[in-house]
Design a protein around this motif. Structure first.
Motif, PDB file in Angstrom:
ATOM      1  N   VAL A   6       0.779  -1.040  -0.168  1.00  0.00           N
ATOM      2  CA  VAL A   6      -0.496  -0.171  -0.229  1.00  0.00           C
ATOM      3  C   VAL A   6       1.335   1.436  -0.035  1.00  0.00           C
ATOM      4  O   VAL A   6       2.228   1.218   0.954  1.00  0.00           O
ATOM      5  N   THR A   7       0.462   2.311  -0.840  1.00  0.00           N
ATOM      6  CA  THR A   7       1.151   4.046  -0.869  1.00  0.00           C
ATOM      7  C   THR A   7       0.862   4.762   0.187  1.00  0.00           C
ATOM      8  O   THR A   7       1.118   5.760   0.184  1.00  0.00           O
ATOM      9  N   ASP A   8      -0.598   4.093   0.863  1.00  0.00           N
ATOM     10  CA  ASP A   8      -1.088   5.711   1.218  1.00  0.00           C
ATOM     11  C   ASP A   8      -2.025   4.168   2.760  1.00  0.00           C
ATOM     12  O   ASP A   8      -2.666   3.355   2.328  1.00  0.00           O
ATOM     13  N   PHE A   9      -2.413   5.275   3.384  1.00  0.00           N
ATOM     14  CA  PHE A   9      -3.538   5.382   4.314  1.00  0.00           C
ATOM     15  C   PHE A   9      -4.686   5.679   4.533  1.00  0.00           C
ATOM     16  O   PHE A   9      -4.890   7.332   4.111  1.00  0.00           O
ATOM     17  N   ILE A  10      -6.288   5.055   4.599  1.00  0.00           N
ATOM     18  CA  ILE A  10      -7.274   6.470   4.764  1.00  0.00           C
ATOM     19  C   ILE A  10      -7.780   6.213   6.156  1.00  0.00           C
ATOM     20  O   ILE A  10      -7.374   4.644   6.898  1.00  0.00           O
ATOM     21  N   LEU A  11      -7.901   7.542   6.898  1.00  0.00           N
ATOM     22  CA  LEU A  11      -8.532   7.493   8.593  1.00  0.00           C
ATOM     23  C   LEU A  11     -10.001   7.884   8.504  1.00  0.00           C
ATOM     24  O   LEU A  11     -10.252   8.531   7.718  1.00  0.00           O
ATOM     25  N   THR A  12     -10.289   6.779   8.844  1.00  0.00           N
ATOM     26  CA  THR A  12     -11.729   6.666   8.797  1.00  0.00           C
ATOM     27  C   THR A  12     -13.060   7.135   9.499  1.00  0.00           C
ATOM     28  O   THR A  12     -13.815   7.891   9.408  1.00  0.00           O
ATOM     29  N   GLY A  13     -11.788   7.718  11.305  1.00  0.00           N
ATOM     30  CA  GLY A  13     -12.026   8.894  12.328  1.00  0.00           C
ATOM     31  C   GLY A  13     -13.551   7.986  12.752  1.00  0.00           C
ATOM     32  O   GLY A  13     -12.807   6.763  13.643  1.00  0.00           O
ATOM     33  N   PHE A  14     -14.564   8.838  12.797  1.00  0.00           N
ATOM     34  CA  PHE A  14     -15.481   8.275  14.325  1.00  0.00           C
ATOM     35  C   PHE A  14     -16.320   6.770  13.237  1.00  0.00           C
ATOM     36  O   PHE A  14     -17.073   7.420  12.418  1.00  0.00           O
ATOM     37  N   PRO A  15     -16.212   5.791  13.698  1.00  0.00           N
ATOM     38  CA  PRO A  15     -16.738   4.833  12.671  1.00  0.00           C
ATOM     39  C   PRO A  15     -18.310   4.967  12.551  1.00  0.00           C
ATOM     40  O   PRO A  15     -19.151   4.957  13.882  1.00  0.00           O
ATOM     41  N   GLY A  16     -19.192   5.102  11.638  1.00  0.00           N
ATOM     42  CA  GLY A  16     -20.528   5.188  11.888  1.00  0.00           C
ATOM     43  C   GLY A  16     -21.352   6.311  12.060  1.00  0.00           C
ATOM     44  O   GLY A  16     -21.908   6.523  12.092  1.00  0.00           O
ATOM     45  N   LEU A  17     -20.074   7.009  11.584  1.00  0.00           N
ATOM     46  CA  LEU A  17     -21.013   8.602  11.469  1.00  0.00           C
ATOM     47  C   LEU A  17     -20.985   9.163  10.202  1.00  0.00           C
ATOM     48  O   LEU A  17     -21.132   9.464   9.376  1.00  0.00           O
ATOM     49  N   HIS A  18     -22.827   9.538  10.802  1.00  0.00           N
ATOM     50  CA  HIS A  18     -23.122  10.035   9.574  1.00  0.00           C
ATOM     51  C   HIS A  18     -23.000  11.509   8.856  1.00  0.00           C
ATOM     52  O   HIS A  18     -22.390  12.572   9.353  1.00  0.00           O
TER      53      HIS A  18
END
Length: 321
Positions: A6-18
């Protein structure tokens, strides 16, 4: 099997937040960051403009402010952009840099709190020797030592985690990059790396905490020997500021660690909220505690307020005439 790194990552933050709440969350996080920066910069300004604050205890507080400011700057801008601009992507190297500073600044904070406890221990348990033990130069040396010693364990975590094969998902279920969040994505057994991280965390967290518990236990024993109630209250008030700040740092962390050990589980979303609360709220409210509880800082703040107000009135008067 052909595996691509992988060349980068993705931060989801708070899961399930609309998505409808993205704007509100980004505004709250921005407000937290803004208040944190203003409050801690105010502490630096008061320290720079008032020589009465150039005492060992306030040099320690200055180190806490520096650590809090750097930690918030390391973590908050990226998660704010995640919700403000829907940009949760972070480069591979950038994620490891953030991971290093998250763990490094946490380690330094822990060692600085040890210095706080040492300062109060010497002041109350050895008052006659306080000025000979706790000097400005001593605090400077110990503070620099804390910033240097804190380099080792986080650097070891990065060195061990960086070369692991990351060939699957690049989604980090967190608001910032940390050791667990990154290494759980590695296409290999992470248990050897988890043990190293656990040992490092215990050394940097429980080592200073053991001395802190010992020092404040000794302080309470020493205070209990004093017959005069007024003297007891005065002695307690001198360490109340540090005790509140230290408690805000250690109590939630110990709760999360102990909860996982006794089988108490949290949902991913709740766990992240708890981590964010104990990571980002103390840097924002610590300066408020200094100003309310530390007499010298409170007086300097009031003095600065009256000076600023007086200048503004003088300017208004000059313009009107």
């Amino acid at each position: 099997m052909n595996q691509s790194r992988v060349t980068d990552f993705i931060l989801t933050g708070f899961p399930g937040l609309h998505q409808e709440y993205y704007g509100l969350v980004s505004f709250v996080l921005f407000l937290v960051y803004f208040v944190t920066v203003v409050a801690n910069v105010t502490v630096f300004f008061l320290f720079a403009t008032n020589r009465s604050l150039h005492k060992p205890m306030y040099y320690i507080i200055l180190n806490v402010s520096a650590c809090d400011l750097l930690f918030s700057t390391t973590t908050l801008p990226k998660i704010i952009s995640r919700y403000w601009f829907q940009s949760g992507r972070i480069s591979f190297n950038g994620c490891f840099v953030q991971m290093y500073f998250v763990h490094y600044l946490g380690s330094v904070n822990s060692f600085i709190f040890l210095l706080m406890a040492l300062d109060r221990y010497c002041a109350i348990c050895h008052p006659l020797r306080y000025t000979t033990i706790i000097k400005k130069c001593t605090i400077h040396i110990l503070s620099v030592t804390a910033w240097i010693v804190g380099i080792g364990a986080p650097l070891a975590l990065v060195i061990r985690a960086y070369p692991l094969p990351y060939c699957g998902s690049n989604v980090i279920n967190h608001c910032f990059c940390d050791h667990i969040g990154i290494t759980v994505l590695a296409c290999t057994d992470r248990s050897p790396y988890s043990f190293t991280a656990f040992v490092g965390a215990m050394l940097t967290l429980l080592g200073p905490l053991a001395f802190i518990v010992f020092s404040y236990g000794s302080i309470f024993v020493e205070i209990s020997k004093v017959a005069d109630p007024k003297s007891c209250v005065k002695s307690l008030s001198t360490c109340s500021t540090q005790l509140i700040i230290i408690s805000l740092y250690y109590v939630p962390r110990c709760f999360v660690y102990l909860a996982s050990q006794v089988g108490i589980t949290f949902s991913a979303g709740l766990r992240i909220v708890i981590i964010m609360l104990y990571s980002l709220v103390p840097p924002m409210i610590n300066p408020l505690i200094y100003c309310l509880r530390a007499k010298d800082i409170r007086q300097c703040l009031i003095k600065q307020f009256y000076i600023t107000t007086g200048r503004q009135k003088a300017q208004v008067f000059a313009v009107s005439n």
